[in-house]
Design an enzyme around this catalytic site. Sequence first.
Site, PDB file in Angstrom:
ATOM      1  N   ASP A  94       0.876  -1.167   0.000  1.00 20.75           N
ATOM      2  CA  ASP A  94       0.000   0.000   0.000  1.00 20.75           C
ATOM      3  C   ASP A  94       0.916   1.220   0.000  1.00 20.75           C
ATOM      4  O   ASP A  94       2.121   1.115   0.277  1.00 20.75           O
ATOM      5  CB  ASP A  94      -0.958  -0.002   1.197  1.00 20.75           C
ATOM      6  CG  ASP A  94      -2.155   0.918   0.964  1.00 20.75           C
ATOM      7  OD1 ASP A  94      -2.063   1.811   0.087  1.00 20.75           O
ATOM      8  OD2 ASP A  94      -3.179   0.760   1.651  1.00 20.75           O
TER       9      ASP A  94
HETATM   10  C1  BGC Z   1      -4.960   3.321   0.037  1.00 19.51           C
HETATM   11  C2  BGC Z   1      -5.052   2.374  -1.133  1.00 19.51           C
HETATM   12  C3  BGC Z   1      -4.854   3.134  -2.410  1.00 19.51           C
HETATM   13  C4  BGC Z   1      -3.521   3.864  -2.362  1.00 19.51           C
HETATM   14  C5  BGC Z   1      -3.232   4.670  -3.601  1.00 19.51           C
HETATM   15  C6  BGC Z   1      -3.718   4.185  -0.014  1.00 19.51           C
HETATM   16  O1  BGC Z   1      -3.790   5.206   0.928  1.00 19.51           O
HETATM   17  O2  BGC Z   1      -4.994   2.598   1.238  1.00 19.51           O
HETATM   18  O3  BGC Z   1      -6.286   1.722  -1.133  1.00 19.51           O
HETATM   19  O4  BGC Z   1      -4.925   2.268  -3.500  1.00 19.51           O
HETATM   20  O5  BGC Z   1      -3.547   4.771  -1.274  1.00 19.51           O
HETATM   21  O6  BGC Z   1      -4.035   5.778  -3.678  1.00 19.51           O
END
Ligand code: BGC
Length: 718
Positions: free
Chosen positions: A259
């Site tokens: 993530d």
């Molecule tokens: C989120 C993800 C997301 C990523 C990119 C993170 O903060 O938890 O679900 O895909 O950001 O935006």
Amino acid sequence: MLFMVKMRRILVFLLLALAILFTPARTQTQSQVQKSSPTNVDKRVDALLSRMTLQEKLTLIGGMHNFFTRPIPRLGIPSLKMSDGPLGVHDYGPTTAYPAGIALAASWNTDLAQRVGVSMGRDARARGVNIVLAPALNIYRAPMNGRNFEYFGEDPYLASRMAVSVVEGIQSQNVIATVKHFVANNMEYDRHHINAVVDERTLREIYLPAFEAAVREAHVGAVMDSYNLVNGQHMTQNAHLNIDILKHEWGFDGILMSDWGATYDGIAAANAGLDLEMPSARYMTPANLVPAIQQGKVSVATINDKVRRILRKAIQFGFFDRDQTDRSIPLYDQRGREIAREEARESIVLLKNDGNLLPLDPTKLKTIAVLGPDAYPAVIGGGGSSQTTPFNQVSFLEGISNYLSPPVNPFNDTVLAGMGEHVGFNAKVLYAPLSAKGTLDPKMEPLLSTADAVILCVGFNPDTEGEGADRTFSLPAGQDDLIRQVAALNKNVILVITAGGAVDMTRWIDRVPTILQAWYPGEEGGDALADILFGDFSPSGKLPASFERRWEDNPTFHSYYPQRDKSVAYSEGIFLGYRYYDRSNTKPLFPFGFGLSYTRFQYSDLSISPREGSDPDSVTVSFDVKNVGSRAGAEVAELYVGDSHSTVPRPVKELKGFARVFLRPGEKKQITLTLNRRSFSYYDVKNKQWTAEPGPFSILVGGSSAQIELTGSFTLTK
Ligand code: BGC
């Protein structure tokens, strides 16, 4: 002789040149790019890998510019472009904004889920996106989780079926889907530090199945590791889950990415199965990894495996061989709008309908009042990385108004195209804006008490429910009072709730006759609501999570928030949601799988074959469902299996099949569902395997987890 050889060479060369010249360029329309065979892919991966320097390999395992992988032009390795989901492919301008994941789950419609996936895949291709960061598969543990709206509810079987359908849909367009957030990311509160303490059986039976199905059945191309820790290890450093289970046991051969900012230690992550650090290389950098490789702390084989996985998926999905941007797909896609509306319509759950206030008869309405913080402007999704900007959006107010008094062409007074069907209603739509503090203008009170019906739209919005923080169980400040105030003025209140899950209804549940759960309904939510309010469409959504009466009734009440340190002990184990309420004296306000309709359904003629046998892989369960009401509508029939003879504690029953069936009044259809050995199994921790113990299992069929209509049994003999 030499002349002949030369002539032959010239001829071959000419033929080749002609072939190249006249081979038609690949058209870029949907789903027609052939995936290369595994052997060819492996050969191409090997060839590339053998030409890469260590530095180049390390370049590939960290992202750049937020949503891209780094290209290696010398070797023709392209940069892969990503976009967030799961409510819309939205990082490159306006796009279709679909209803939330929880709404999709509430439709219990796997065919629709597949088409939603296809539509997202098309949106991605129209924008040249290689990897979509969706769907999101975490399990609903408690209503406060700020991201429940993105997920598929409390049940691992329902979540699995949704996951497989969406992933297959996205990937059919030659776009990689990413299942996230692996795993036990069940709260947003302090998400970088929370340590989910979950025993192996609970992980296997509740939190892992949706990921497992996405990998094993849908062959998902990418998985995203979550921020939190599981059993003491950050997920990006959790070798047991990433390597032993995901990669070895399930055979995941794709890209395991972090993530955004979920990598905390480059060497530990490199050794624990992380393939790609996003959004950029901060820890898995050459500065950290080159010395680690020299000192024997990380092997070159480990790095090669990561590179191999990234190249394998890029080649398999055709990214080396064609432009990912498919210009034949419109950026503003009417097909997407239609799917978003269908999804919203099928997801809305009718929770309460005293005196059959709904559906409203538009020919008899004189005045209908619309108000509340979620009436206008449209609230289409929750907050955070899933937030999508659509080309257009229809609020509840606009949807109702468009239905009752369609917009007129200003040039010749004709009703605008596509809206003609509802011309002729005389109902006046009264909109009662609230004050900045969210209170009712006293001047509106008489204007409200005489309305034939009041559509009161309450709930959350991206500021009050979303990523990065948990929300309250109660509605945002002032809304309980607003509901009580409006209910005191008018007895025909139809309450529409915008929320990713349950809210505290205790202060007003007995004062309002009708309640609809609208989740986050996406850009077409207003039209979908009108379809339901005025009876064009009978509600058919069913709850994908149990709605507790009081927060104290939830089995995670004592364990949801960490006590002393950052650890959250999942002490309820496998007894989450209906698995808990089924064996407790406490009952939920609205049970899992529940949802009312404008018509009634009758279940009959359950047959199980074989009734007794050793082969649980061939058990079919058939039954009839008949529409015995006076309106057409769809019913979601649910199949549960119960095991009361097991040597370990098991839930009273567990969902193992379901089907959505559309029936006209008087119509009857037979539904056939198939069970397999896994449907009867629990995870045996000692022997590390799924086990079905011989003996009788109950087979239960009904319209919700608390409304079983047909009961039978199947005896497993070995
Ligand atoms: C989120 C993800 C997301 C990523 C990119 C993170 O903060 O938890 O679900 O895909 O950001 O935006």
